[in-house]
Scaffold this motif. Structure first.
Motif, PDB file in Angstrom:
ATOM      1  N   UNK A 253      22.085 -14.924  -8.322  1.00  0.00           N
ATOM      2  CA  UNK A 253      21.295 -16.155  -8.290  1.00  0.00           C
ATOM      3  C   UNK A 253      22.049 -17.346  -7.709  1.00  0.00           C
ATOM      4  N   UNK A 254      21.340 -18.109  -6.904  1.00  0.00           N
ATOM      5  CA  UNK A 254      21.871 -19.328  -6.293  1.00  0.00           C
ATOM      6  C   UNK A 254      20.805 -20.414  -6.393  1.00  0.00           C
ATOM      7  N   UNK A 255      21.205 -21.576  -6.876  1.00  0.00           N
ATOM      8  CA  UNK A 255      20.300 -22.715  -6.981  1.00  0.00           C
ATOM      9  C   UNK A 255      20.842 -23.842  -6.119  1.00  0.00           C
ATOM     10  N   UNK A 256      20.023 -24.328  -5.172  1.00  0.00           N
ATOM     11  CA  UNK A 256      20.439 -25.369  -4.237  1.00  0.00           C
ATOM     12  C   UNK A 256      19.451 -26.526  -4.304  1.00  0.00           C
ATOM     13  N   UNK A 257      19.966 -27.741  -4.530  1.00  0.00           N
ATOM     14  CA  UNK A 257      19.072 -28.893  -4.628  1.00  0.00           C
ATOM     15  C   UNK A 257      19.468 -29.985  -3.645  1.00  0.00           C
ATOM     16  N   UNK A 258      18.485 -30.489  -2.936  1.00  0.00           N
ATOM     17  CA  UNK A 258      18.606 -31.589  -1.995  1.00  0.00           C
ATOM     18  C   UNK A 258      19.724 -31.325  -0.971  1.00  0.00           C
ATOM     19  N   UNK A 259      20.861 -32.003  -1.046  1.00  0.00           N
ATOM     20  CA  UNK A 259      21.936 -31.770  -0.096  1.00  0.00           C
ATOM     21  C   UNK A 259      22.385 -30.331  -0.065  1.00  0.00           C
TER      22      UNK A 259
ATOM     23  N   UNK B 207      14.615 -14.252  -1.900  1.00  0.00           N
ATOM     24  CA  UNK B 207      15.489 -13.321  -2.599  1.00  0.00           C
ATOM     25  C   UNK B 207      15.982 -13.941  -3.883  1.00  0.00           C
ATOM     26  N   UNK B 208      17.300 -14.082  -4.019  1.00  0.00           N
ATOM     27  CA  UNK B 208      17.883 -14.649  -5.240  1.00  0.00           C
ATOM     28  C   UNK B 208      18.171 -16.143  -5.118  1.00  0.00           C
ATOM     29  N   UNK B 209      17.704 -16.743  -4.041  1.00  0.00           N
ATOM     30  CA  UNK B 209      17.917 -18.170  -3.812  1.00  0.00           C
ATOM     31  C   UNK B 209      16.695 -18.984  -4.227  1.00  0.00           C
ATOM     32  N   UNK B 210      16.943 -20.090  -4.926  1.00  0.00           N
ATOM     33  CA  UNK B 210      15.923 -21.094  -5.174  1.00  0.00           C
ATOM     34  C   UNK B 210      16.452 -22.417  -4.631  1.00  0.00           C
ATOM     35  N   UNK B 211      15.647 -23.069  -3.781  1.00  0.00           N
ATOM     36  CA  UNK B 211      16.097 -24.279  -3.105  1.00  0.00           C
ATOM     37  C   UNK B 211      14.981 -25.314  -3.086  1.00  0.00           C
ATOM     38  N   UNK B 212      15.347 -26.590  -3.246  1.00  0.00           N
ATOM     39  CA  UNK B 212      14.365 -27.659  -3.340  1.00  0.00           C
ATOM     40  C   UNK B 212      15.049 -29.008  -3.152  1.00  0.00           C
ATOM     41  N   UNK B 213      14.283 -30.022  -2.785  1.00  0.00           N
ATOM     42  CA  UNK B 213      14.783 -31.393  -2.766  1.00  0.00           C
ATOM     43  C   UNK B 213      14.946 -31.951  -4.185  1.00  0.00           C
ATOM     44  N   UNK B 214      14.301 -31.356  -5.153  1.00  0.00           N
ATOM     45  CA  UNK B 214      14.278 -31.822  -6.534  1.00  0.00           C
ATOM     46  C   UNK B 214      15.658 -31.717  -7.175  1.00  0.00           C
ATOM     47  N   UNK B 215      16.079 -32.801  -7.855  1.00  0.00           N
ATOM     48  CA  UNK B 215      17.323 -32.800  -8.640  1.00  0.00           C
ATOM     49  C   UNK B 215      16.955 -32.572 -10.106  1.00  0.00           C
ATOM     50  N   UNK B 216      17.350 -31.460 -10.671  1.00  0.00           N
ATOM     51  CA  UNK B 216      17.005 -31.132 -12.055  1.00  0.00           C
ATOM     52  C   UNK B 216      17.993 -31.761 -13.032  1.00  0.00           C
ATOM     53  N   UNK B 217      17.463 -32.205 -14.168  1.00  0.00           N
ATOM     54  CA  UNK B 217      18.294 -32.703 -15.263  1.00  0.00           C
ATOM     55  C   UNK B 217      18.287 -31.633 -16.347  1.00  0.00           C
ATOM     56  N   UNK B 218      19.342 -30.833 -16.401  1.00  0.00           N
ATOM     57  CA  UNK B 218      19.366 -29.617 -17.212  1.00  0.00           C
ATOM     58  C   UNK B 218      19.098 -29.842 -18.704  1.00  0.00           C
ATOM     59  N   UNK B 219      19.627 -30.923 -19.331  1.00  0.00           N
ATOM     60  CA  UNK B 219      19.369 -31.077 -20.771  1.00  0.00           C
ATOM     61  C   UNK B 219      17.902 -31.291 -21.127  1.00  0.00           C
ATOM     62  N   UNK B 220      17.047 -31.556 -20.126  1.00  0.00           N
ATOM     63  CA  UNK B 220      15.627 -31.732 -20.435  1.00  0.00           C
ATOM     64  C   UNK B 220      14.954 -30.411 -20.791  1.00  0.00           C
ATOM     65  N   UNK B 221      15.546 -29.283 -20.394  1.00  0.00           N
ATOM     66  CA  UNK B 221      15.014 -27.960 -20.748  1.00  0.00           C
ATOM     67  C   UNK B 221      16.121 -26.933 -20.536  1.00  0.00           C
TER      68      UNK B 221
END
Length: 441
Positions: A319-325, A409-423
């Motif tokens: 798994x790879x998570x990519x946000x914005x930049x 595949x195993x990549x999720x990418x978005x402009x959205x910046x997630x705030x992990x403690x919210x969930x």
């Protein structure tokens, strides 16, 4: 359980709008009190990465978000209570104007009875400061601790301001600054890019004047032991190693996100794509945060080890998570603000184009089977992409469609910046399982 007064004064530093000097004044006060031997804690309201880095440099401790929508009331109360009971001074820098947003900085201050310190850019006014401050106090209303007059020209100028404040204390003032905190299109530059940052902060601390008796008269907010209770964090990432890109191109990291991953049991390691470092071999998942890849496009385009490790990691279905930049670094092509084209990693089809006007700004939510993961978006680029998004975020205010979320595949990418403690559960799943919902043409 009985409540006890805090040992520290707490103030919400706000203004009538952005650009009044909230960050400059907060940094000046933080460095001033730190140099005086006080333990200072600083929070930032709203979704922000760069201001907290500057403020951390000023006070010497991590600057966390304190936002009713991102965190919720109980978590905000617990963070504030802990800081207030362990520090000598607590400063909360607001976002935009005092009453802007839902919830606003005023809402946060009133939720805990925190007094407001109004920063006023006095460079083009004098007695009118009094009218503005009275309006800020009474519109909500809020509990107003006093005023810091910013960009004051002379002692006579300051005297005119003070005479117009009536019963409102002038807690401090700051003269016009020859050296200010430098900025670029997403806000301030990164602290590491300012060679003389500590000199600037020291000059700000030296030039701020403070009415010490008035500051000492600010009463602490009352909290109980129960207010210190934080939610139990599930150990969903126990034994997992998460590699995080962290360098000049990948610097937009909430300290709370890193702590959330650690609290869930993850082991964190860092690597630098700009330095052409490969993804560490023992990584079980990768996090590519936002930043300024457009300023390092040539290095990233020539970073063959980094690019090869990306391909190998995704081929292994990790798994790879990519946000914005982070997402920007993965596309075929980046066109910068000067119209120059740069090759990126070529993982996601399409072209990112930087523009001078803002493309998206605001709080958003990512809804999944694990519930709502909150965060924000803030970017000056657009993505021309032939892929079909697997989902979209929703805008906080209108619930309209927000940012696209691409799954390949195993990549999720978005402009959205997630705030992990919210969930925590939804955040953990970004690094636990490889999605099979590949986007398609």
């Amino acid at each position: 359980m009985s409540k006890q007064p805090t040992s520290a004064p707490i103030v919400m530093i706000s203004a009538i709008a952005s650009g009044q000097g909230k960050t400059t004044v907060t940094a000046a006060l933080a460095r001033h009190f730190t140099q005086a031997g006080k333990k200072v804690r600083v929070f930032k309201t709203g979704a922000d990465f760069i201001d907290p880095m500057m403020l951390q440099q000023a006070c010497g401790s991590p600057v966390l978000s304190l936002d009713l929508w991102l965190l919720g009331l109980p978590a905000c109360r617990a963070l504030l209570a802990e800081a207030a009971l362990q520090s000598d001074v607590v400063l909360i820098e607001g976002v935009m104007g005092l009453y802007d947003g839902t919830p606003s900085s005023a809402d946060l201050a009133n939720a805990f009875g925190v007094p407001v310190l109004a920063v006023i850019d006095a460079s083009s006014m004098a007695q009118t400061v009094g009218a503005i401050v009275l309006g800020l106090r009474d519109f909500g209303p809020v509990r107003l601790a006093g005023v810091v007059a910013n960009r004051v020209a002379t002692a006579g100028h300051l005297s005119m301001i003070q005479s117009a404040l009536r019963d409102i204390p002038l807690l401090g003032s700051l003269a016009r600054q020859e050296q200010a905190l430098p900025e670029r299109h997403l806000g301030l530059v990164l602290p590491d890019e300012v060679a003389d940052l500590d000199t600037i902060l020291n000059q700000l601390a030296a030039s701020v004047t403070i009415d010490v008796p008035a500051w000492n008269a600010i009463a602490g907010v009352e909290f109980s032991d129960e207010d210190l209770t934080m939610p139990i964090v599930p150990r969903l990432l126990e034994g997992r190693c998460i590699a995080i890109a962290k360098d000049a191109a990948f610097a937009f990291l909430y300290p709370a996100n890193i702590q959330a991953l650690k609290d869930m049991g993850a082991r964190i390691i860092y690597f630098s794509p700009v330095a052409d470092q490969s993804i560490p071999a023992d990584a079980d998942a990768v996090y590519l945060p936002g930043g300024y890849p457009e300023l390092h496009a040539q290095q990233l385009g020539e970073a063959k080890n980094w690019q090869a490790s990306l391909q190998a990691f995704l081929t292994a279905q990790k798994p790879m998570y990519a946000e914005c930049g982070g997402m920007i670094s993965l596309v075929d092509e980046l066109i910068d603000q000067h119209g120059e084209s740069w090759k990126m990693a070529g993982i996601l089809s399409g072209t990112i184009t930087l523009q001078k006007r803002l493309a998206a700004l605001g709080m958003q939510s990512w809804h999944s089977s694990e519930g709502e993961l909150r965060g924000h978006t803030f970017h000056y680029s657009t993505f021309a992409c032939p892929l079909t998004p697997a989902a979209h975020t929703s805008r906080q205010k209108t619930q309209d469609q927000g940012e696209a979320i691409y799954c390949l595949g195993s990549l999720q990418a978005t402009y959205f910046h997630a705030y992990f403690p919210s969930n925590y559960v939804a955040s953990a799943n970004l690094f636990l399982t490889a999605t099979q919902n590949s986007t398609h043409d």
